[in-house]
Design a protein around this motif. Structure first.
Motif, PDB file in Angstrom:
ATOM      1  N   UNK A  47       0.839  -1.199   0.000  1.00 55.23           N
ATOM      2  CA  UNK A  47       0.000   0.000   0.000  1.00 55.23           C
ATOM      3  C   UNK A  47       0.878   1.255   0.000  1.00 55.23           C
ATOM      4  N   UNK A  48       0.411   2.324  -0.663  1.00 56.93           N
ATOM      5  CA  UNK A  48       1.103   3.606  -0.506  1.00 56.93           C
ATOM      6  C   UNK A  48       0.820   4.162   0.880  1.00 56.93           C
ATOM      7  N   UNK A  49       1.764   4.936   1.423  1.00 54.90           N
ATOM      8  CA  UNK A  49       1.589   5.412   2.789  1.00 54.90           C
ATOM      9  C   UNK A  49       1.659   6.923   2.870  1.00 54.90           C
ATOM     10  N   UNK A  50       0.927   7.437   3.838  1.00 50.71           N
ATOM     11  CA  UNK A  50       0.882   8.875   4.102  1.00 50.71           C
ATOM     12  C   UNK A  50       0.196   9.091   5.430  1.00 50.71           C
ATOM     13  N   UNK A  51      -0.445  10.247   5.614  1.00 52.41           N
ATOM     14  CA  UNK A  51      -1.049  10.599   6.900  1.00 52.41           C
ATOM     15  C   UNK A  51      -2.569  10.645   6.781  1.00 52.41           C
ATOM     16  N   UNK A  52      -3.279   9.587   7.198  1.00 52.00           N
ATOM     17  CA  UNK A  52      -4.735   9.586   7.091  1.00 52.00           C
ATOM     18  C   UNK A  52      -5.437  10.697   7.885  1.00 52.00           C
ATOM     19  N   UNK A  53      -4.995  11.018   9.117  1.00 52.87           N
ATOM     20  CA  UNK A  53      -5.735  12.055   9.854  1.00 52.87           C
ATOM     21  C   UNK A  53      -5.621  13.454   9.244  1.00 52.87           C
ATOM     22  N   UNK A  54      -4.450  13.787   8.689  1.00 52.17           N
ATOM     23  CA  UNK A  54      -4.219  15.172   8.288  1.00 52.17           C
ATOM     24  C   UNK A  54      -3.986  15.349   6.787  1.00 52.17           C
ATOM     25  N   UNK A  55      -3.996  14.260   6.046  1.00 50.53           N
ATOM     26  CA  UNK A  55      -4.035  14.325   4.583  1.00 50.53           C
ATOM     27  C   UNK A  55      -5.200  13.429   4.178  1.00 50.53           C
ATOM     28  N   UNK A  56      -6.346  13.772   4.744  1.00 46.15           N
ATOM     29  CA  UNK A  56      -7.502  12.886   4.788  1.00 46.15           C
ATOM     30  C   UNK A  56      -8.041  12.510   3.413  1.00 46.15           C
TER      31      UNK A  56
END
Length: 488
Positions: free
Chosen positions: A458-467
């Protein structure tokens, strides 16, 4: 589950750190972070950075199966460029297909060069749009070979009694045995050739610098600790640093206008596992330790800075222009790499208060910065790590460290995924945007560790703040993790 970050004011944090015997200083004035810095260039005029803020090498696991950047990769670098940090330390980029850590890791090769060039150009374009020009910006890539952690199968340079039982042989699906072959000296020379070829391409695609990656127990990091390896690349300190010494010499000779950097472990520690109470516990191990760089061989919890200091001085003497300090192993002792409020789903609860780990990062960085001086007295800038868990107070600590000379540059890692414009926000308002501050809840790591995806990652990033982008991805991952847990 215990919560650690409860501070309502800077004084609360300072007092708590002091009570724990790990004093941390917070500055009232962030001005030291916005002073320019000259980066030494062997045999040439220094390159100027417009501020002391760096985006750490944050891998998005969002490339194509053949190692090219994809839509989210381009987006991430455009956001980093627009954020106004003046040092963009690009992510781990493999020098060979069999050295990739995951099936979506970037791979710098002839077939991917033009797309990586576009990625870097997009980063610069956004920086020019935000700042007016990019003459005081440095952009580079972290060149890596994953060695033991190569997703196509482990390529190990040394027998490690603690990591071998954790290393799975793809052919058998079981931990590697004593008969599993280690890379020969000729194999290492071939990999060295791959690094040189990738460095040449890096210059062609627009890199100001390349990072020769020596951290987190990937190949070159393992070599630093290969005291029990036979041959030219193991045993003595001179042999354990032979690979990087030869590699730097070749790059300087063959690509003289390319700056060389290196992120290295100043402390390896030992692997940890989840104990009965969920807390991390060190794996059983014999003393003295044989494969742990920068670690007291008789006490895994104590850093031993003699060799990391020596390495910093040597790297400076060999012509490295930037250093970046890290610790630990994200697969075996993640709390040493990135102190966190919550562990990843495959991890363990913090065996120490995060302030203890942050203080260790700061202390190790200060030791390396003190030693990173060329024979003719030129100071080589060092990037410090370990700031994200401090949340709103991260850059008050950073400014204090820079003002005191404990480091010349400050790297922001996980926090740059949630707040890529952190430098611009700090400059304008003197503080971070609270609605973008990373809480170190390990959402990004949980996504990254989930492999049940058509592309194997999976690609990863910030779910809470790059919603908008990452919350749907996280919900899908969370459902798969929940389903897997229910089947156990």
């Amino acid at each position: 589950m215990a919560r650690y970050f409860k501070y309502k004011s800077p004084a609360d944090l300072i007092d708590d750190a002091a009570e724990r015997g790990v004093p941390i200083e917070l500055a009232d004035d962030l001005a030291p972070l916005f002073e320019p810095l000259d980066v030494p260039v062997p045999g040439g005029a220094p390159r100027r950075l417009g501020n002391r803020l760096a985006v750490q090498p944050m891998e998005g696991c969002d490339g194509t199966p053949d190692g090219r950047p994809d839509e989210l990769t381009y987006r991430r670098y455009r956001r980093f460029g627009a954020g106004e940090a003046k040092l963009i330390w690009g992510e781990a980029t493999a020098v060979a297909d069999d050295g990739r850590m995951n099936p979506r890791q970037l791979w710098l090769a002839d077939h991917s060069a033009s797309e990586i060039a576009d990625m870097l150009a997009g980063c610069r374009e956004e920086h020019r749009a935000a700042c007016g020009d990019d003459g005081d910006l440095l952009v580079g890539l972290q060149l890596t070979h994953s060695g033991r952690y190569s997703f196509r199968g482990p390529l190990i340079p040394v027998r490690d009694p603690l990591l071998d039982p954790r290393t799975v042989d793809r052919a058998t699906g079981k931990p590697i045995g004593d008969d599993f072959a280690i890379l020969s000296d000729d194999d290492l020379r071939r990999i060295q050739d791959q690094f040189v070829a990738a460095a040449k391409l890096a210059r062609e695609v627009g890199c100001d610098f390349i990072d020769v990656k020596q951290c987190h127990k990937y190949l070159l990091c393992e070599l630093l600790a290969a005291s029990n390896r036979p041959g030219e690349y193991g045993g003595s300190y001179e042999n354990r640093t032979r690979f990087v010494r030869e590699l730097i010499g070749r790059i300087r000779a063959e690509i003289p206008d390319l700056l060389i950097a290196s992120r290295f472990n100043a402390y390896d520690g030992v692997p940890f596992h989840k104990g009965a109470d969920g807390l991390g516990e060190p794996d059983e191990h014999a003393a003295p330790l044989t494969n742990s760089f920068g670690t007291d061989p008789h006490d895994h919890a104590k850093p031993a800075t003699e060799e990391p200091r020596r390495l910093a001085a040597d790297l400076a003497a060999w012509g490295v222009s930037l250093l970046n300090v890290s610790s630990g192993n994200p697969y075996a002792c993640p709390h040493l790499v990135r102190p966190a409020e919550l562990p990843p789903t495959d991890g363990y609860l913090q065996p120490e208060h995060p302030l203890v780990g942050i203080h260790r990062h700061f202390t190790l960085t200060a030791a390396v910065q003190e030693s990173a001086v060329t024979p003719d007295g030129v100071r080589v800038p060092v990037v410090g790590s370990g700031y994200s868990w401090l949340q709103d107070y991260a850059f008050a600590a950073a400014a204090a460290n820079v003002a005191a000379g404990r480091c010349d540059l400050v790297g922001y890692g996980r926090g740059s995924l949630s707040h890529p414009d952190f430098a611009r926000t700090l400059k304008k308002s003197g503080k971070l945007n609270r609605k973008q501050v990373c809480r170190t809840f390990s959402y990004c790591t949980n996504i990254m560790r989930t492999k049940d995806h058509p592309l194997g990652q999976y690609p990863t990033g910030c779910p809470p703040f790059d919603r908008e982008v990452y919350d749907p991805i996280y919900k899908e991952v969370k459902a798969k993790l929940s389903d897997a847990a229910s089947r156990k």
